[in-house]
Design a protein around this motif. Structure first.
Motif, PDB file in Angstrom:
ATOM      1  N   HIS A 320     -31.569   4.535  16.319  1.00 27.48           N
ATOM      2  CA  HIS A 320     -30.414   5.260  15.779  1.00 27.48           C
ATOM      3  C   HIS A 320     -30.802   6.695  15.408  1.00 27.48           C
ATOM      4  O   HIS A 320     -30.046   7.651  15.650  1.00 27.48           O
ATOM      5  CB  HIS A 320     -29.866   4.542  14.537  1.00 27.48           C
ATOM      6  CG  HIS A 320     -28.931   3.406  14.872  1.00 27.48           C
ATOM      7  ND1 HIS A 320     -27.729   3.593  15.513  1.00 27.48           N
ATOM      8  CD2 HIS A 320     -29.028   2.071  14.651  1.00 27.48           C
ATOM      9  CE1 HIS A 320     -27.122   2.424  15.667  1.00 27.48           C
ATOM     10  NE2 HIS A 320     -27.894   1.491  15.162  1.00 27.48           N
ATOM     11  N   GLY A 321     -31.993   6.846  14.818  1.00 25.95           N
ATOM     12  CA  GLY A 321     -32.457   8.186  14.471  1.00 25.95           C
ATOM     13  C   GLY A 321     -32.664   9.055  15.702  1.00 25.95           C
ATOM     14  O   GLY A 321     -32.270  10.227  15.729  1.00 25.95           O
ATOM     15  N   TYR A 322     -33.295   8.454  16.733  1.00 30.00           N
ATOM     16  CA  TYR A 322     -33.480   9.190  17.988  1.00 30.00           C
ATOM     17  C   TYR A 322     -32.134   9.560  18.605  1.00 30.00           C
ATOM     18  O   TYR A 322     -31.975  10.645  19.192  1.00 30.00           O
ATOM     19  CB  TYR A 322     -34.280   8.342  18.982  1.00 30.00           C
ATOM     20  CG  TYR A 322     -35.773   8.321  18.735  1.00 30.00           C
ATOM     21  CD1 TYR A 322     -36.549   7.268  19.182  1.00 30.00           C
ATOM     22  CD2 TYR A 322     -36.418   9.355  18.069  1.00 30.00           C
ATOM     23  CE1 TYR A 322     -37.932   7.230  18.979  1.00 30.00           C
ATOM     24  CE2 TYR A 322     -37.779   9.336  17.849  1.00 30.00           C
ATOM     25  CZ  TYR A 322     -38.542   8.274  18.306  1.00 30.00           C
ATOM     26  OH  TYR A 322     -39.891   8.270  18.090  1.00 30.00           O
ATOM     27  N   ALA A 323     -31.170   8.641  18.496  1.00 29.49           N
ATOM     28  CA  ALA A 323     -29.844   8.909  19.067  1.00 29.49           C
ATOM     29  C   ALA A 323     -29.218  10.143  18.426  1.00 29.49           C
ATOM     30  O   ALA A 323     -28.591  10.964  19.105  1.00 29.49           O
ATOM     31  CB  ALA A 323     -28.938   7.691  18.891  1.00 29.49           C
ATOM     32  N   ASP A 324     -29.393  10.278  17.107  1.00 27.26           N
ATOM     33  CA  ASP A 324     -28.864  11.466  16.410  1.00 27.26           C
ATOM     34  C   ASP A 324     -29.535  12.732  16.909  1.00 27.26           C
ATOM     35  O   ASP A 324     -28.893  13.773  17.103  1.00 27.26           O
ATOM     36  CB  ASP A 324     -29.061  11.328  14.900  1.00 27.26           C
ATOM     37  CG  ASP A 324     -28.192  10.241  14.299  1.00 27.26           C
ATOM     38  OD1 ASP A 324     -28.547   9.728  13.208  1.00 27.26           O
ATOM     39  OD2 ASP A 324     -27.161   9.911  14.907  1.00 27.26           O
ATOM     40  N   VAL A 325     -30.866  12.642  17.135  1.00 25.34           N
ATOM     41  CA  VAL A 325     -31.603  13.807  17.633  1.00 25.34           C
ATOM     42  C   VAL A 325     -31.130  14.162  19.044  1.00 25.34           C
ATOM     43  O   VAL A 325     -30.909  15.334  19.377  1.00 25.34           O
ATOM     44  CB  VAL A 325     -33.124  13.523  17.637  1.00 25.34           C
ATOM     45  CG1 VAL A 325     -33.879  14.676  18.304  1.00 25.34           C
ATOM     46  CG2 VAL A 325     -33.626  13.325  16.215  1.00 25.34           C
ATOM     47  N   TRP A 326     -30.955  13.137  19.892  1.00 30.44           N
ATOM     48  CA  TRP A 326     -30.479  13.369  21.256  1.00 30.44           C
ATOM     49  C   TRP A 326     -29.078  13.982  21.251  1.00 30.44           C
ATOM     50  O   TRP A 326     -28.763  14.845  22.072  1.00 30.44           O
ATOM     51  CB  TRP A 326     -30.471  12.060  22.046  1.00 30.44           C
ATOM     52  CG  TRP A 326     -31.785  11.720  22.674  1.00 30.44           C
ATOM     53  CD1 TRP A 326     -32.660  10.750  22.277  1.00 30.44           C
ATOM     54  CD2 TRP A 326     -32.397  12.353  23.800  1.00 30.44           C
ATOM     55  NE1 TRP A 326     -33.768  10.738  23.078  1.00 30.44           N
ATOM     56  CE2 TRP A 326     -33.637  11.709  24.035  1.00 30.44           C
ATOM     57  CE3 TRP A 326     -32.020  13.388  24.636  1.00 30.44           C
ATOM     58  CZ2 TRP A 326     -34.488  12.071  25.057  1.00 30.44           C
ATOM     59  CZ3 TRP A 326     -32.871  13.750  25.672  1.00 30.44           C
ATOM     60  CH2 TRP A 326     -34.092  13.105  25.868  1.00 30.44           C
ATOM     61  N   GLN A 327     -28.226  13.526  20.315  1.00 30.58           N
ATOM     62  CA  GLN A 327     -26.882  14.078  20.228  1.00 30.58           C
ATOM     63  C   GLN A 327     -26.928  15.567  19.894  1.00 30.58           C
ATOM     64  O   GLN A 327     -26.220  16.380  20.489  1.00 30.58           O
ATOM     65  CB  GLN A 327     -26.067  13.316  19.172  1.00 30.58           C
ATOM     66  CG  GLN A 327     -24.626  13.792  19.026  1.00 30.58           C
ATOM     67  CD  GLN A 327     -23.810  13.587  20.282  1.00 30.58           C
ATOM     68  OE1 GLN A 327     -23.950  12.574  20.950  1.00 30.58           O
ATOM     69  NE2 GLN A 327     -22.965  14.558  20.615  1.00 30.58           N
ATOM     70  N   SER A 328     -27.794  15.916  18.940  1.00 29.85           N
ATOM     71  CA  SER A 328     -27.944  17.325  18.577  1.00 29.85           C
ATOM     72  C   SER A 328     -28.485  18.133  19.752  1.00 29.85           C
ATOM     73  O   SER A 328     -28.048  19.261  20.015  1.00 29.85           O
ATOM     74  CB  SER A 328     -28.886  17.470  17.377  1.00 29.85           C
ATOM     75  OG  SER A 328     -28.374  16.791  16.244  1.00 29.85           O
ATOM     76  N   GLU A 331     -25.767  18.770  22.274  1.00 29.75           N
ATOM     77  CA  GLU A 331     -24.860  19.837  21.817  1.00 29.75           C
ATOM     78  C   GLU A 331     -25.501  21.209  22.001  1.00 29.75           C
ATOM     79  O   GLU A 331     -24.823  22.180  22.366  1.00 29.75           O
ATOM     80  CB  GLU A 331     -24.483  19.607  20.350  1.00 29.75           C
ATOM     81  CG  GLU A 331     -23.599  18.365  20.155  1.00 29.75           C
ATOM     82  CD  GLU A 331     -23.427  17.990  18.696  1.00 29.75           C
ATOM     83  OE1 GLU A 331     -22.725  17.019  18.412  1.00 29.75           O
ATOM     84  OE2 GLU A 331     -24.022  18.690  17.826  1.00 29.75           O
TER      85      GLU A 331
END
Length: 344
Positions: A320-328, A331
């Motif tokens: 989940h943490g990596y997913a947030d980083v990938w989302q950023s 963007e």
């Protein structure tokens, strides 16, 4: 001119044949030196045409670029329009090329298949337009056959087919990836496959499919339905009202623009073949990172199954943490692309 190793279109008219031609057959053809003045571009599947910035980046690349592919009968470039432009920008008079001797329809299909797998990635608009054109030239092709060429999921192709009003064929049959014709309504064939599976549970999917006249993928679905205790033929094909599904755990939320695994792997494959990434150290580092992600796309269920139970909680938090980083990161890439937005 050596013609003994030409790409021979007589081997079959199917998407699997064209994919095999793209992945191996073309590479076995001899490379010839062709004058730039003798060539023209007409088979591009890119709705917006050539990307001059990309061509300039290729022109500045010191590495030797792969040969282009040319339709011999018309001297139209099937694959390599940007490489042709780059050669012109470099002031070259000739370019290395391989030749394709098929008809013009197959030349366009091959142009789509090759651009899906290498070079500057085709946009969703490009791939959708290509699927619509394939429906016009090959209306009997199955969704999976069109999807294999256009770099889309079969589900997406089915949606495009319905939207274009071409959801049926006059003969009531569709041609699969392997070139075999199969009935649109496979109820009778599914029932036969079910009987054959019960008689010989060890028979291969291909053997059952050949006897019943359906694809191995459909046979696999029949086998799975039998194992679950379901009828081999879905209720919709029997003309019955579908049974209300049992409550299931909510599926993970997906954004409106979420891609299917097949679409993600197609995009990665295009990036993996891009010379500007392959021939630089930083680019290869990026590709190694993306390759690790591609493994998860392909095998996430297998990976999840072997993770020890006590590790699943911490691993879930990490993902989940990596997913947030990938989302950023995604963007940031979109912001970088805004001033000169490219359509592919």
């Amino acid at each position: 001119m050596n013609t003994s190793q030409r790409a021979d279109p007589s081997a079959g008219d199917s998407s699997d044949y064209l994919i095999a031609l793209r992945d191996k057959g073309i590479r076995d053809c001899p490379v010839e030196l062709v004058p730039l003045a003798a060539l023209a571009v007409a088979y591009t599947p890119r709705v917006a045409g050539e990307d001059l910035d990309y061509a300039r980046s290729l022109a500045q690349c010191e590495a030797v670029l792969p040969p282009i592919l040319v339709h011999r009968a018309t001297m139209q470039v099937v694959d390599g329009a940007h490489r042709l432009r780059a050669a012109a920008l470099r002031g070259q008079d000739h370019i290395q090329a391989r030749f394709f001797d098929g008809d013009e329809q197959d030349a366009f299909l091959l142009a789509v298949a090759m651009n899906v797998a290498q070079g500057l990635p085709l946009s969703l608009q490009d791939r959708t337009a290509a699927a619509e054109r394939i429906f016009a030239s090959h209306p009997a092709w199955s969704d999976r056959a069109v999807a294999a060429i256009a770099g889309l999921s079969a589900k997406k192709v089915s949606q495009i087919r319905r939207r274009t009003g071409d959801d049926t064929t006059e003969c009531g049959r569709r041609i699969g990836r392997d070139g075999r014709a199969r009935p649109l309504n496979s109820a009778r064939a599914r029932a036969l496959a079910g009987e054959l599976i019960r008689q010989d549970p060890q028979a291969s999917l291909r053997q059952i499919g050949q006897q019943a006249g359906i694809s191995p993928a459909t046979v696999a679905d029949v086998r799975d339905r039998i194992r679950r205790g379901d009828d081999p033929v879905p209720a919709q094909q029997l003309g019955l009202k579908a049974v209300e599904p049992k409550p299931q755990r909510a599926a993970p939320r997906r954004s409106a623009g979420a891609k299917s695994p097949a679409e993600l792997l197609a995009i990665f494959d295009s990036l993996r073949r891009d010379p500007s990434l392959r021939f630089s150290e930083t680019g290869r580092l990026v590709l190694r990172m993306l390759d690790a992600c591609a493994v998860v796309v392909r095998d996430r269920h297998k990976i999840a199954a072997v993770v020890p139970l006590h590790c699943k909680g911490p691993m879930s938090e990490l993902v989940h943490g990596y997913a947030d980083v990938w989302q950023s990161f995604a963007e940031e890439l979109q912001q970088d692309d805004l001033p000169g937005a490219k359509s592919g």
